[in-house]
Write a protein that holds these residues in place. Structure first.
Motif, mmCIF file in Angstrom:
data_model
loop_
_atom_site.group_PDB
_atom_site.id
_atom_site.type_symbol
_atom_site.label_atom_id
_atom_site.label_comp_id
_atom_site.label_asym_id
_atom_site.label_seq_id
_atom_site.Cartn_x
_atom_site.Cartn_y
_atom_site.Cartn_z
ATOM 1 N N ASN A 528 0.838 -1.199 0.000
ATOM 2 C CA ASN A 528 0.000 0.000 0.000
ATOM 3 C C ASN A 528 0.876 1.252 0.000
ATOM 4 O OD1 ASN A 528 -2.771 -1.141 2.131
ATOM 5 N ND2 ASN A 528 -2.350 -1.464 -0.015
ATOM 6 N N PRO A 529 0.374 2.377 -0.470
ATOM 7 C CA PRO A 529 1.142 3.621 -0.359
ATOM 8 C C PRO A 529 1.529 3.902 1.097
ATOM 9 C CG PRO A 529 -0.705 3.934 -1.839
ATOM 10 C CD PRO A 529 -0.892 2.588 -1.214
ATOM 11 N N PRO A 530 2.731 4.383 1.328
ATOM 12 C CA PRO A 530 3.198 4.613 2.701
ATOM 13 C C PRO A 530 2.648 5.915 3.281
ATOM 14 C CG PRO A 530 4.927 5.188 1.152
ATOM 15 C CD PRO A 530 3.795 4.649 0.327
ATOM 16 N N VAL A 531 1.403 5.871 3.746
ATOM 17 C CA VAL A 531 0.751 7.064 4.271
ATOM 18 C C VAL A 531 0.600 7.030 5.790
ATOM 19 C CG1 VAL A 531 -0.475 7.605 2.134
ATOM 20 C CG2 VAL A 531 -1.514 6.039 3.775
ATOM 21 N N HIS A 532 1.164 6.020 6.428
ATOM 22 C CA HIS A 532 0.977 5.873 7.869
ATOM 23 C C HIS A 532 1.600 7.035 8.646
ATOM 24 C CE1 HIS A 532 -0.836 2.625 10.235
ATOM 25 N NE2 HIS A 532 -0.057 3.019 11.235
ATOM 26 N N ALA A 533 2.785 7.455 8.228
ATOM 27 C CA ALA A 533 3.441 8.574 8.919
ATOM 28 C C ALA A 533 2.647 9.852 8.735
ATOM 29 C CB ALA A 533 4.867 8.740 8.387
ATOM 30 N N TRP A 534 2.146 10.064 7.525
ATOM 31 C CA TRP A 534 1.313 11.251 7.273
ATOM 32 C C TRP A 534 0.107 11.256 8.193
ATOM 33 C CZ3 TRP A 534 -3.761 10.836 5.468
ATOM 34 C CH2 TRP A 534 -4.408 12.055 5.244
ATOM 35 N N ALA A 535 -0.594 10.109 8.283
ATOM 36 C CA ALA A 535 -1.797 10.041 9.108
ATOM 37 C C ALA A 535 -1.452 10.265 10.583
ATOM 38 C CB ALA A 535 -2.477 8.687 8.916
ATOM 39 N N ALA A 536 -0.355 9.676 11.032
ATOM 40 C CA ALA A 536 0.036 9.852 12.432
ATOM 41 C C ALA A 536 0.294 11.329 12.748
ATOM 42 C CB ALA A 536 1.278 9.012 12.735
ATOM 43 N N TRP A 537 0.972 12.020 11.833
ATOM 44 C CA TRP A 537 1.251 13.437 12.042
ATOM 45 C C TRP A 537 -0.024 14.265 12.041
ATOM 46 C CZ3 TRP A 537 4.365 16.644 14.113
ATOM 47 C CH2 TRP A 537 4.356 18.002 13.753
ATOM 48 N N ARG A 538 -0.937 13.960 11.118
ATOM 49 C CA ARG A 538 -2.189 14.727 11.063
ATOM 50 C C ARG A 538 -3.040 14.479 12.304
ATOM 51 N NH1 ARG A 538 -3.110 18.165 10.268
ATOM 52 N NH2 ARG A 538 -5.096 18.345 9.154
ATOM 53 N N VAL A 539 -3.117 13.219 12.752
ATOM 54 C CA VAL A 539 -3.882 12.910 13.961
ATOM 55 C C VAL A 539 -3.249 13.595 15.170
ATOM 56 C CG1 VAL A 539 -4.499 11.038 15.557
ATOM 57 C CG2 VAL A 539 -4.868 10.755 13.093
ATOM 58 N N TYR A 540 -1.931 13.584 15.236
ATOM 59 C CA TYR A 540 -1.218 14.276 16.313
ATOM 60 C C TYR A 540 -1.586 15.763 16.334
ATOM 61 C CZ TYR A 540 2.771 16.470 18.690
ATOM 62 O OH TYR A 540 3.581 17.245 19.517
ATOM 63 N N VAL A 558 4.927 5.661 17.359
ATOM 64 C CA VAL A 558 4.709 5.469 15.924
ATOM 65 C C VAL A 558 6.017 5.646 15.160
ATOM 66 C CG1 VAL A 558 3.605 6.486 13.910
ATOM 67 C CG2 VAL A 558 2.267 6.074 15.973
ATOM 68 N N PHE A 559 6.765 6.672 15.513
ATOM 69 C CA PHE A 559 7.975 7.002 14.772
ATOM 70 C C PHE A 559 8.987 5.858 14.802
ATOM 71 C CE2 PHE A 559 12.208 8.990 14.417
ATOM 72 C CZ PHE A 559 12.059 9.642 13.205
ATOM 73 N N HIS A 560 9.182 5.262 15.953
ATOM 74 C CA HIS A 560 10.186 4.201 16.072
ATOM 75 C C HIS A 560 9.815 2.996 15.217
ATOM 76 C CE1 HIS A 560 13.066 5.575 19.173
ATOM 77 N NE2 HIS A 560 12.082 6.393 19.480
ATOM 78 N N LYS A 561 8.536 2.650 15.166
ATOM 79 C CA LYS A 561 8.123 1.521 14.339
ATOM 80 C C LYS A 561 8.189 1.877 12.848
ATOM 81 C CE LYS A 561 7.391 -1.998 16.803
ATOM 82 N NZ LYS A 561 6.100 -2.546 16.822
ATOM 83 N N THR A 624 9.402 15.747 9.432
ATOM 84 C CA THR A 624 8.560 16.628 10.243
ATOM 85 C C THR A 624 8.364 16.073 11.645
ATOM 86 O OG1 THR A 624 7.409 17.373 8.248
ATOM 87 C CG2 THR A 624 6.311 17.750 10.355
ATOM 88 N N ILE A 625 8.097 14.752 11.734
ATOM 89 C CA ILE A 625 7.910 14.135 13.045
ATOM 90 C C ILE A 625 9.205 14.197 13.847
ATOM 91 C CG2 ILE A 625 7.393 11.972 14.232
ATOM 92 C CD1 ILE A 625 5.545 11.258 11.890
ATOM 93 N N ALA A 626 10.319 13.892 13.201
ATOM 94 C CA ALA A 626 11.608 13.918 13.901
ATOM 95 C C ALA A 626 11.913 15.320 14.434
ATOM 96 C CB ALA A 626 12.716 13.452 12.965
ATOM 97 N N LEU A 627 11.621 16.341 13.648
ATOM 98 C CA LEU A 627 11.865 17.708 14.109
ATOM 99 C C LEU A 627 10.979 18.060 15.292
ATOM 100 C CD1 LEU A 627 12.227 19.544 10.666
ATOM 101 C CD2 LEU A 627 14.052 19.017 12.293
ATOM 102 N N GLU A 628 9.745 17.585 15.272
ATOM 103 C CA GLU A 628 8.850 17.830 16.401
ATOM 104 C C GLU A 628 9.383 17.158 17.659
ATOM 105 O OE1 GLU A 628 5.188 19.103 18.378
ATOM 106 O OE2 GLU A 628 6.352 19.777 16.647
ATOM 107 N N LEU A 629 9.821 15.919 17.528
ATOM 108 C CA LEU A 629 10.355 15.201 18.687
ATOM 109 C C LEU A 629 11.676 15.802 19.161
ATOM 110 C CD1 LEU A 629 9.563 11.538 17.570
ATOM 111 C CD2 LEU A 629 8.364 12.887 19.305
ATOM 112 N N ALA A 630 12.421 16.395 18.236
ATOM 113 C CA ALA A 630 13.708 17.012 18.594
ATOM 114 C C ALA A 630 13.528 18.239 19.473
ATOM 115 C CB ALA A 630 14.477 17.384 17.325
ATOM 116 N N ARG A 631 12.353 18.799 19.523
ATOM 117 C CA ARG A 631 12.113 19.933 20.419
ATOM 118 C C ARG A 631 12.412 19.541 21.872
ATOM 119 N NH1 ARG A 631 8.672 24.093 18.312
ATOM 120 N NH2 ARG A 631 7.776 23.586 16.267
ATOM 121 N N ASP A 632 12.114 18.286 22.217
ATOM 122 C CA ASP A 632 12.315 17.817 23.584
ATOM 123 C C ASP A 632 13.521 16.900 23.726
ATOM 124 O OD1 ASP A 632 10.058 19.199 24.397
ATOM 125 O OD2 ASP A 632 8.731 17.492 24.033
#
Length: 931
Positions: A528-540, A558-561, A624-632
């Motif tokens: 399937n198209p790899p949209v899981h990261a996109w969905a996780a970011w939007r839900v977040y 989510v990010f680690h998996k 984008t997710i990595a940058l968000e997590l890098a804040r902390d």
């Protein structure tokens, strides 16, 4: 950038005691850590200034805190368990033929149960649904009927009329409508006529048979309201819409899923007739986990009992088979065999029999109550009816807060029914591949061929969860990329359920050890198209908007998996190591000239524009997710740098594959195409103007200075790439302002963007009155044709059903409008506008002379999509096409269906009629953009 509103929070799942069976011992252990993570996630959030909490929000909160299990009971019963891979034990994997509809009433299911307007607990141990008989049907109506993929002239197709009218996220209130013909249901005619018709003929539907003429049908409304999490009030209203008196037998049915026939747990729960009370008949349930419960049936109906066991006499000619079986109620009601049911009034399946005669326009209401409460409960108006009144009022308050204040009543109705479809489409999904392949201890050993067939590489897969389904009849199994889109509108009403669904697909008993996410049960190893990261970011982001604080625990889990999944993509789908990907059909089914998941008739391989672009999007999502997590946690700066690097290499590769000066971009046409590599080394652009050439737009992101300046190590590494990879410059732009330097990343630079949009916004090409077509209308008069070894392969514009049998023929990407990719296009245009601003304008439509910003273009696309469902100036809904009854009849026209895709020219619904899954994105569009 996209407006969101405050919404509720909740959690799925109840903890079963480890005493009940091996399955629950295993899953109890597996879920302990998950629950701790959810609770930590919940505790870390801080309340923001909000309006007073609503009753439904309070229920979600109680469920999240595991104080009261409001979601233990819900619409988790499937609408089709026959004809699925799980129930297929044939040697060659012929699921539809192995377990046909004709067996469904007589054969006990191994993995899931199905029913009409049904509910069950979240482990589907106890089920409730409605059965009907109009006095003319050849069988008792216990489940929804349709044609298998091999029977329908456009693939599998449900042949019933039913509607999900309402549901809250805790299922504290639900409403369902089934329209039951008074004439004999035309089972054989539907199958025979569709078999007679070819692929260029329309499907023959139930409404075409004339069974609804003169309104000769019953409206059967089924409502549920929870007085408490364990006290379910059930109200069934039957209306005779016809011109004459009509009779109906109503059988509200309670049963246990068969867990005792397979050899792993032989304990058999029991149902028995209880002592009548206060003019109520009583069915008592006794179960190892749930203990004593009662179904109270108002009006003292006759109670029928049998066993949920296979009728081996009927199916296999076994004269020694047990007497009381799954289809005994059919024999009792339809065949008149009074000794077919158990005279001792015990069993594992029971029903209350109501026989009614209704005058023209007459209505009769039946009340039932399923509860573990004391014997004093009943049906007094102040108790029973007030539960429905209160829960409906609370549902109205909950959804009123979600809808924009200036929304019309019709748009509110569409949005609410879209949410209802999403919530009704939850299903308990059970599939243990190892057990399925090897067989059960007390059953015959499956054919040896199965160990070398479907899904044999997924022996670890163990699914037994409530999951959001695309469609509980046509697709009664999860599909990974569908589910990602479901989670966006679900996050508006129940963000914790949305988050749990995304995490679930990444759990060890779902995700393959090699990092692949399971696709769907027909072929778990498809891509399937790899949209899981996109969905996780939007839900977040949706959840953060509501709470004021982001759920970092969820995002980090989510990010680690997804790091494993991203690595799988790089290792498995970049065959030549050139950062150009070949993902096969990638959910777009028959969009290409060839079956992209099979060996090409030409030999060689295809360099896919869409696969490569999906990976570009995946890189930016992970960045984008990595940058968000890098804040902390600054350790994530290094990971962010890695995804920036990947994006750089994909950009370079799309414009110079393997350093061979081969581009996916065609400079002459100004559009992206797949590239065919032939065995002799020749290459050619496959000039099909399709969604494949628009997907590069999805890979776009802006990096704001406030974030980047706070991450100096990432900024330093990014600057190295900018300075040392000059060919990357066309994919990165910068803007200087008082706040610093904004950086813009995209596979499509501003010049190429105008060229692509010139095609996309042309009404003679992609732009339909109802969204963006999957294939350009240009190919109506200019089909793309390739001749290979004397055989012609072609792509024509087909705005409705597919004329080809590729992928079953009921999933057409050659012209119709599809909601998921349209939604991503809208979001991408908004992202482009965020950086390029109001100064960047294009013609919309192309050739009109009207200049629009990209934000305005996104709004126009959103309007066209939502207007598929809304009534126009003439009171017509495009989704209903030319079906007079759906357009004009007051008993039909406000009950909306959410189809799989839509006619590329007139917006009529095509394909699966209840795929509210990703088409439920319309609820999000209405919430963020209104009408």
């Amino acid at each position: 950038m996209i407006k969101t509103v405050e919404s509720a929070t909740g959690v799925v799942g109840t903890q079963l005691q480890p005493s009940y069976g091996k399955m629950f011992r295993v899953r109890a252990t597996l879920h302990r850590f998950c629950r701790k993570c959810r609770m930590a996630s919940h505790r870390q959030t801080a309340p923001s200034s909000q309006p007073p909490i609503l009753a439904e929000q309070q229920r979600l909160e109680e469920d999240a805190q595991r104080q009261r299990h409001w979601k233990r009971w819900g619409p988790y019963l499937s609408e089709r368990a026959w004809g699925t891979v799980r129930e297929d034990y044939s040697p060659r994997g012929t699921a539809w033929e192995s377990f046909p509809h004709g067996h469904a009433r007589s054969r006990a299911y191994r993995w899931n149960e199905d029913g009409l307007a049904g509910i069950c607990d979240r482990h589907q141990l106890i089920c409730f649904a409605v059965a009907l008989w109009n006095g003319r049907d050849e069988i008792l109506k216990e489940r929804v009927f349709g044609l298998t993929g091999n029977e329908g002239n456009h693939g599998e197709d449900v042949k019933e009329c039913y509607f999900y009218l309402d549901s809250t996220p805790t299922h504290s209130y639900m409403k369902y409508l089934y329209k039951y013909p008074q004439a004999a249901f035309p089972y054989s005619w539907l199958a025979e006529e569709n078999r007679r018709r070819g692929r260029h003929d329309p499907e023959f539907e139930l409404m075409d048979s004339g069974v609804f003429d003169e309104n000769r049908y019953f409206d059967v409304f089924v409502e549920y309201a929870k007085a408490t999490p364990e006290d379910l009030c059930i109200r069934i209203q039957v209306v005779n819409r016809g011109p004459e008196q009509a009779e109906l037998t109503l059988l509200p049915t309670l049963w246990f899923r068969n867990t005792w026939s397979w050899g792993s747990d032989i304990r058999r729960p029991r149902l028995r007739q209880g002592e009548p009370m206060n003019q109520m008949s009583v069915i008592e349930t006794q179960h190892e986990y749930y203990g004593l419960r009662r179904l109270l049936c108002d009006g003292e109906p006759t109670l029928l009992f049998t066993e949920n066991d296979t009728n081996s006499r009927r199916l296999y000619g076994d004269q020694e088979g047990v007497r009381y079986v799954k289809d005994s109620f059919h024999d009792y009601v339809v065949q008149g065999e009074k000794d077919a049911v158990n005279p001792d009034h015990v069993g594992t399946k029971a029903a209350a029999q109501y026989v009614l005669t209704l005058a023209p326009g007459g209505t009769k209401t039946f009340k039932l109550r399923f509860t573990n409460e004391g014997e004093s409960l009943g049906f007094a108006t102040q108790d029973f009816d007030d539960v429905f009144t209160t829960r409906l009022k609370e549902a109205n308050e909950f959804y009123d807060r979600l809808a924009p204040s200036n929304l019309s009543e019709d748009a509110r109705r569409v949005q609410r029914q879209a949410f209802a479809g999403l919530l009704w489409s939850k299903q308990f999904y059970h599939y243990e591949v190892n057990r399925w392949l090897k067989g059960d201890p007390s059953m015959p050993e499956p054919p040896h061929e199965r160990l070398h067939g479907r899904n044999t590489d997924w022996m670890h897969l163990y699914n037994a969860d409530v999951i959001s389904m695309p469609d509980k009849w046509e697709y009664p199994w999860y599909a990974a990329w569908d589910l990602a889109f479901h989670c966006i509108p679900l996050a508006l009403v129940d963000p914790t359920f949305a988050k749990d669904q995304l995490v679930l697909m990444l759990r060890e008993w779902y995700m393959h050890p090699n990092g692949q996410i399971p696709a769907y049960e027909w072929a778990l190893g498809d891509v399937n198209p790899p949209v899981h990261a996109w969905a996780a970011w939007r839900v977040y982001k949706i959840d953060k908007k509501r709470k004021g604080v982001g759920d970092r625990v969820f995002l980090e889990r989510v990010f680690h998996k997804l790091l494993l999944n991203f690595t799988w993509w790089v290792n498995r789908k970049d065959a030549d190591g050139k950062n150009i990907f070949q993902g096969g059909f990638l959910g777009l089914d028959n969009i290409g000239v060839f079956d992209r998941s099979a060996p090409l008739p030409t030999g060689g391989h295809i360099e896919q524009s869409d696969a490569t672009s999906w990976m570009g999007m995946y890189c930016l999502n992970m960045l984008t997710i990595a940058l968000e997590l890098a804040r902390d946690n600054r350790a994530y700066e290094d990971v962010a740098s890695k995804f920036f690097e990947h994006f750089v290499y994909i950009c370079r590769a799309m414009n110079n594959i393997g350093g061979e000066k081969i581009e996916l971009w065609d400079r002459a046409d100004g559009f992206f195409y797949d590239v065919l590599h032939l065995p002799n080394g020749d290459t050619t652009h496959m000039k099909v103007r399709s969604m494949v050439g628009l997907i590069p737009l999805f890979a776009v992101e802006t990096l704001d200075p406030e974030l980047i300046d706070s991450l100096p190590r990432f900024k330093h590494r990014m600057q190295w790439f900018i300075e040392n990879r000059p060919d990357f410059a066309q994919h990165l732009e910068t803007q200087s302002s008082e706040g610093g330097v904004r950086r813009f990343l995209s596979l499509v630079n501003r010049d190429r963007l105008k060229s692509v949009l010139r095609y996309m916004l042309n009404e003679e090409e992609f732009l339909s009155p109802y969204g963006i077509r999957a294939l350009s209308r240009y190919h109506k008069d200019h089909p793309y044709v390739v001749s290979v070894m004397g055989r012609e392969h072609r792509v024509d514009y087909e705005p409705a059903e597919s004329g080809t049998g590729l992928f079953g023929g009921n999933s057409n990407w050659r012209g119709p409008v599809w909601f998921p990719v349209n939604y991503l296009l809208i979001e991408s245009l908004q992202k482009f506008h965020y950086f390029l601003g109001d100064q960047y304008q294009v013609e919309c439509p192309t050739g009109s002379g009207r200049r629009s910003t990209l934000w305005q273009v996104a709004a126009e696309l959103s309007r066209r999509l939502t207007h598929i469902f809304l009534q126009n100036a003439e009171g017509k809904r495009p989704v209903f096409g030319g079906v007079h009854r759906l357009q004009d009849d007051p008993h039909w026209r406000n009950h909306v269906l959410f189809y799989e895709y839509f006619h590329g020219d007139n917006g009529a619904g095509i394909g699966a009629s209840h795929q509210t899954g990703w088409t439920g994105l319309v609820a999000k569009l209405i919430q963020q953009s209104g009408e």
